[in-house]
Design an enzyme around this catalytic site. Structure first.
Site, mmCIF file in Angstrom:
data_model
loop_
_atom_site.group_PDB
_atom_site.id
_atom_site.type_symbol
_atom_site.label_atom_id
_atom_site.label_comp_id
_atom_site.label_asym_id
_atom_site.label_seq_id
_atom_site.Cartn_x
_atom_site.Cartn_y
_atom_site.Cartn_z
ATOM 1 C CD GLU A 48 1.320 -3.435 -6.073
ATOM 2 O OE1 GLU A 48 1.714 -3.921 -5.008
ATOM 3 O OE2 GLU A 48 0.554 -4.027 -6.865
ATOM 4 C CE LYS A 132 0.218 -5.709 -1.918
ATOM 5 N NZ LYS A 132 0.935 -6.058 -3.180
ATOM 6 C CB CYS A 174 -2.012 -5.159 -5.609
ATOM 7 S SG CYS A 174 -1.819 -6.311 -6.996
#
Length: 288
Positions: A48, A132, A174
């Site tokens: 990321e 995301k 994440c």
């Protein structure tokens, strides 16, 4: 998307300690991509925010990446073609509409961007993008203290996978790792491998990174791979690292500690099939 009958995949994970210099970050990324390819990796994943880690230039960078001609998208495409690998580009800022999910173009007046993970095939062609979904707004007991990703980023609208020679491969970023329902949706799309570019804080990573990766792998009987940021980026920001590959039984196949580096690991699909046959939890589900 349809599931393909793959047998093996040699996977490369890149771990970085991205800093303020874009040029330095890109040079470090290429060095590790090259090393993975030379070690036989067919698919390589970056962490990321590999190119731009924090900072106040996210909006301008995101607007520059709104089309396929963006400099970072061009970099990823060229790396995939140069080293003949599928390349999963961690995450970069992007304001453009997502043709894979239907997410709209962002209004620049709102000053937010998507955290987008672009995927390129071995010829450098774009074959996927995930924005995301879950944004890290949390209090953490570290020098940073408070994290408010939603101030900078707009959430994506749904899970996303991409079609590859190794079947459908799921994408998460994440903080998504803390939401089991997200991963179950990917498995229901036929994913047998989920890739997780990440930048877990040192504090949360030490407590939960390995635990969460193993939980998502075991409960979904799939391979999980996490490519992480792993070091001290500033006086206030430290990340955990420990990039790793987990098999469907929760076994760690390969891992790193902290610092820049890479790992290359071969996945055997038969291992997944054996686990699912011996303990058919996915087919035994009663609640959908």
């Amino acid at each position: 998307m349809t599931q393909k009958n793959w047998q093996q995949l040699t996977l490369g994970l890149v771990q970085m300690v991205s800093a303020k210099s874009l040029d330095d970050n890109l040079a470090a990324a290429e060095q590790q991509i090259k090393a993975c390819a030379q070690a036989g990796a067919e698919l390589v994943m970056l962490p990321e925010m590999f190119a731009i880690f924090g900072g106040g230039d996210q909006l301008a960078a995101g607007q520059a990446e709104a089309t396929k001609g963006g400099p970072l998208r061009g970099f990823l495409s060229s790396m995939a073609a140069r080293y003949s690998v599928y390349l999963v580009g961690g995450s970069i800022p992007c304001t453009g509409a997502n043709p894979y999910t239907g997410a709209p173009e962002l209004d620049e007046q709102r000053s937010r961007v998507y955290a987008s993970c672009f995927v390129y095939d071995e010829q450098g062609l774009e074959v996927g993008r995930y924005d995301k979904v879950h944004l890290f707004d949390a209090q953490v007991n570290d020098a940073q203290g408070q994290y408010r990703e939603s101030d900078t980023f707009a959430p994506g609208i749904k899970p996303q996978c991409f079609s590859s020679p190794w079947g459908n491969i799921g994408l998460a970023i994440c903080y998504d790792l803390r939401f089991p329902e997200y991963f179950r949706q990917l498995v229901d799309l036929g994913c047998e491998l989920v890739l997780v570019p990440a930048a877990f804080t040192y504090t949360t990573g030490e407590a939960h990174w390995d635990l969460l990766l193993k939980a998502r792998a075991v409960e979904n009987q799939c391979f999980l791979a996490g490519a992480a940021q792993g070091g001290d980026h500033s006086k206030r920001r430290s990340t955990w690292g420990h990039s790793c590959v987990i098999d469907p039984w929760g076994k760690t196949l390969a891992s790193l500690k902290r610092g820049e580096g890479h790992l290359v690991c071969t996945l055997e699909r038969q291992r997944l099939l054996d686990v699912r046959q011996a303990l058919p939890a996915l087919t035994n589900r009663r609640l959908n």
